[in-house]
Write an enzyme that holds these catalytic residues in place. Sequence first.
Site, PDB file in Angstrom:
ATOM      1  N   SER A  11     -53.394  12.710  70.456  1.00 51.42           N
ATOM      2  CA  SER A  11     -52.304  11.829  70.014  1.00 51.42           C
ATOM      3  C   SER A  11     -52.703  10.635  69.166  1.00 51.42           C
ATOM      4  CB  SER A  11     -51.529  11.307  71.222  1.00 51.42           C
ATOM      5  OG  SER A  11     -50.638  12.293  71.647  1.00 51.42           O
ATOM      6  N   SER A  40     -48.639  12.038  69.850  1.00 48.68           N
ATOM      7  CA  SER A  40     -47.533  11.218  70.268  1.00 48.68           C
ATOM      8  C   SER A  40     -47.499   9.826  69.641  1.00 48.68           C
ATOM      9  CB  SER A  40     -47.565  11.071  71.790  1.00 48.68           C
ATOM     10  OG  SER A  40     -48.723  10.358  72.203  1.00 48.68           O
ATOM     11  N   LYS A  78     -48.458   0.418  70.788  1.00 46.73           N
ATOM     12  CA  LYS A  78     -47.713   1.611  71.211  1.00 46.73           C
ATOM     13  C   LYS A  78     -46.895   1.289  72.463  1.00 46.73           C
ATOM     14  CE  LYS A  78     -48.575   6.551  72.280  1.00 46.73           C
ATOM     15  NZ  LYS A  78     -49.570   7.616  72.447  1.00 46.73           N
TER      16      LYS A  78
HETATM   17  N1  GLN Z   1     -49.721  16.932  71.912  1.00 44.13           N
HETATM   18  C1  GLN Z   1     -50.412  16.859  73.173  1.00 44.13           C
HETATM   19  C2  GLN Z   1     -49.439  16.937  74.321  1.00 44.13           C
HETATM   20  O1  GLN Z   1     -48.263  16.991  74.083  1.00 44.13           O
HETATM   21  C3  GLN Z   1     -51.259  15.639  73.235  1.00 44.13           C
HETATM   22  C4  GLN Z   1     -50.504  14.424  73.556  1.00 44.13           C
HETATM   23  C5  GLN Z   1     -51.380  13.211  73.691  1.00 44.13           C
HETATM   24  O2  GLN Z   1     -52.534  13.208  73.304  1.00 44.13           O
HETATM   25  N2  GLN Z   1     -50.824  12.212  74.334  1.00 44.13           N
HETATM   26  O3  GLN Z   1     -49.832  16.971  75.455  1.00 44.13           O
END
Ligand code: GLN
Length: 495
Positions: A182, A158, A78
């Site tokens: 995410s 994400s 990532k």
């Molecule tokens: N969707 C969540 C956010 O936007 C989680 C993102 C994540 O786990 N990095 O904060």
Amino acid sequence: MSELNTLTLAQARDALRKGETTSVALTEACLAAIEGAGALNAFVHKTPEIALERARAADARLQSGDAPKMCGLPIGIKDLFCTRGVPSQAASRILEGFKPEYESTVSQQLADAGAVMLGKLNMDEFAMGSSNETSCYGNAVNPWRRGNEDTPLTPGGSSGGSAAAVAADLCLAATGTDTGGSIRQPAAFTGITGIKPTYGRCSRWGIVAFASSLDQAGPMTKDVRDAAIMLEAMCGHDPKDSTSADLAVPDFEAMLTGDIRGKKIGIPREYRMDGMPAEIEKLWTDGAAMLKEAGAQIVDISLPHTKYALPTYYVIAPAEASSNLARYDGVRYGHRAKLAKGDGITEMYEKTRAEGFGHEVQRRVMVGTYVLSAGFYDAYYNRARKVRTLIKKDFEDVFAAGIDAILTPATPSAAFGLGEMTDADPVQMYLNDVFTVTVNLAGLPGVAVPAGLDQQGLPLGLQLIGRPWEEGDLLNTAYALEQAAGFLAKPGKWW
Ligand code: GLN
């Protein structure tokens, strides 16, 4: 042997050790698959030279009989992980041109275990989002489609690039990170497995920080066995991260017996949300029945503070983000705005941050700054911290009462269409995290396992939440669920 890029980590490992293939062959198969998958926009920086060099070194080690556990296995990383000499931008314009001089602990450990890095994977900017649409590279695309439609779907976020790449067989596995879901939400949207370990299991050193008290790295893989293999390589104590736990790392794969007889699985009543689609409800009930069939005991439990989890998360995460992102000021890293005559350092900061951060990141910085500001600190941030403690206590109570794991849906829906959720109503997007953020707030391990298809043929996932530090046990329960669910579907290739 089937096409090399479609193998699991375990299959490829075994084939390498039997001399049936080579790491160079596996790596070339993945590189070719990546070249053919531009439409998925999963890889945002490709590193074929590094990959082939590492693959050749891996083959030499395999030949000499001195091969570490992931020797020769090609994976994606990532873009949130700093990788030495390779662009590491957290999918943000503000880190344009940033090539770190150091390697994150997790990616270093994977390299030490012999894994071969193919390149960097798309994601939401600074890991803020649930659809990969906030990326400066544009969104990644889900390899799955609804029935015969060609509407492009989100791979989730994400870690959307990681999920799309693993589901489309562009790499054997990938790293993800999970602050509020995410790893688990994109895994569920693409029919793969993803585990967020206990907070402190994986070092955060060298991973671009979003919300430091919630962020954890974890593997995204084709099945549970692979998650066990890769998690073992990723975790362990790191003196460079003061929140990293000094605990021995078990052989997680050896713990996959599939025997869950006598385990107590909790079904939390508060997760039965109003308006939950019937298909998700059914998946959940079927999952519980499968675990029962495998010899587990199903117990109704209560986690009374669940309904406060999302608002708590959306105070704490932006608060920490606003503080972490203060370092991107145009001085030390990446992008700096062009200045007009007479502009001073304040204008430089303002213009750089306005140009470098996308909308969602700006929104989080503003919300975070607001909830931390002198007049509102107690009303928002401090209150959220207290509620977080109560949410954590809910879990401690059920574990103290003998529950071994908790079964919930992973997401409230299947993958949605790109562009279907608008910037005008961010809360709609935030609702995606309803089943996952509790786990981050409590610091627990959680795994998403694909368990079925919806009526349109899209994958749906279940989540299992475990006791702290008991990832091995949790993965074994996930393994039993995986075997019972027998999810083998793959997306039809259209890209
Ligand atoms: N969707 C969540 C956010 O936007 C989680 C993102 C994540 O786990 N990095 O904060």
